[in-house]
Design a protein around this motif. Structure first.
Motif, PDB file in Angstrom:
ATOM      1  N   ALA A 100     -24.892   1.333 -36.690  1.00  0.00           N
ATOM      2  CA  ALA A 100     -23.766   0.935 -37.627  1.00  0.00           C
ATOM      3  C   ALA A 100     -24.351   1.442 -39.085  1.00  0.00           C
ATOM      4  N   MET A 101     -25.431   1.552 -39.187  1.00  0.00           N
ATOM      5  CA  MET A 101     -26.204   1.986 -40.478  1.00  0.00           C
ATOM      6  C   MET A 101     -25.772   3.542 -40.209  1.00  0.00           C
ATOM      7  N   ARG A 102     -26.025   4.135 -39.349  1.00  0.00           N
ATOM      8  CA  ARG A 102     -25.655   5.859 -39.230  1.00  0.00           C
ATOM      9  C   ARG A 102     -24.303   6.101 -39.386  1.00  0.00           C
ATOM     10  N   ALA A 103     -23.463   5.214 -38.648  1.00  0.00           N
ATOM     11  CA  ALA A 103     -22.041   5.447 -38.718  1.00  0.00           C
ATOM     12  C   ALA A 103     -21.516   5.332 -40.302  1.00  0.00           C
ATOM     13  N   LEU A 104     -22.033   4.228 -40.907  1.00  0.00           N
ATOM     14  CA  LEU A 104     -21.399   3.848 -42.288  1.00  0.00           C
ATOM     15  C   LEU A 104     -21.890   5.018 -43.316  1.00  0.00           C
ATOM     16  N   THR A 105     -23.290   5.505 -42.854  1.00  0.00           N
ATOM     17  CA  THR A 105     -23.519   6.536 -43.966  1.00  0.00           C
ATOM     18  C   THR A 105     -22.591   7.814 -43.663  1.00  0.00           C
TER      19      THR A 105
END
Length: 329
Positions: A100-105
């Motif tokens: 989720a962190m990578r997708a949000l970035t």
């Protein structure tokens, strides 16, 4: 006729909007010939989009599932909703925090500035983690966050129950000075100063229907105890005493809140900006609290109290001694 690149984006947007599209209708919408539509469909297929042909009197096309995920096209509201959902996903304990962190970035990098500002204004404070509560509309969260960020009076209708929100049965309108947006036990809450009741209140976000436009700007008040964590815990316990742990400290971690919240237990996590968050956490002793902070594997700036700083120094000496002793063997 639009340029090919713009026409392909328009075609892709149409294919995502509904299941089946007759070829003639696509040609009409794009103001091109059916032959041009067929060529554009072939170009999208070359780019990896799985577009199936539909047999029948009129023929047509359908965007089908594929083996790989091709680039997607989102409108403004879809992009904001996706960013909010990704911020919330990491607090669900579902094991998708890193993804989720990578997708949000990735999503944030390609957003236009106007949407990036809306997403960055969303500051979520997580109080522990639990199973998800009732859903909250993205527009509601965005409106609350914008009012907090702008320090503007937020007016809203407030339902007594979640089902009352759906049916339209609401209590009296509220006028508040919004302070924090909080996630606790899977529920979203607004912490605000109630102007009509002249006191602090906690409101369930899924029961809020904001009234637009917002009111005048205000100077933020200080929460009782000057600490969001103590305030939330004490209010939910029905007490003014938040002494749930013998030792409680506050630090700033060099990690985004979404990476910290799933592992903060009953602590309070507040987003401060890209790659930084405030964490308020408790424990039975100062050394155990310092050790728990070290588990986040990030830079730590201790805000207080002094006992926590001393405990960090104590552990540093112990670990240094352990490293020296181990190397000497």
């Amino acid at each position: 006729m639009p340029k090919t690149s713009a026409r392909l984006l328009a075609l892709l947007s149409l294919l995502q909007a509904r299941r089946d599209w007759p070829g003639a209708l696509l040609a009409e919408r794009l103001d091109v010939s059916p032959r041009t539509v067929r060529r554009d469909i072939d170009r999208l297929r070359e780019l990896g989009y799985p577009i199936a042909a539909i047999k029948g009197p009129e023929g047509g096309y359908r965007l089908a599932p594929g083996a790989d995920l091709p680039p997607l096209l989102f409108d403004d509201e879809q992009a904001v909703a996706l960013a909010v959902a990704l911020q919330s996903a990491v607090a669900s304990g579902a094991g998708i925090e890193e993804a989720a962190m990578r997708a949000l970035t990735t999503v944030r990098q390609v957003m236009p500035a106007r949407l990036r500002r809306r997403v960055d204004a969303l500051r979520i404070t997580a109080v522990g983690t639990s199973r998800p509560g009732p859903p909250v509309e993205t527009d509601v969260l965005t409106a609350i966050s914008a009012a907090i960020h702008a320090r503007e009076v937020l007016r809203f209708d407030y339902a007594t129950t979640s089902r009352a929100t759906e049916s339209g049965a609401r209590g009296p309108a509220r006028r508040t000075q919004p302070h924090h947006l909080v996630v606790r036990g899977g529920h979203w809450y607004l912490i605000a100063w109630d102007l009509d009741r002249d006191d602090w209140r906690i409101f369930r976000a899924d029961r809020i229907a904001p009234r637009i436009p917002t009111g005048p700007r205000f100077s933020p008040r200080e929460l009782p105890g000057r600490d969001v964590a103590h305030f939330v815990i004490s209010r939910f316990r029905g007490s003014d005493d938040s002494g749930d742990w013998p030792c409680r400290g506050e630090v700033i971690l060099g990690l985004p809140a979404m990476a910290v919240a799933p592992f903060a237990s009953d602590g309070i996590v507040e987003e401060l900006g890209p790659g930084r968050c405030r964490l308020v956490l408790g424990s039975w002793s100062w050394p155990s609290l310092a050790a728990a902070l070290g588990a986040f594997d990030a830079d730590i700036d201790v805000i207080g109290p002094r006992e926590l700083r001393d405990a960090c120094a104590l552990l540093a000496r112990r670990y240094a001694d352990a490293a020296r002793n181990g190397a000497a063997r």
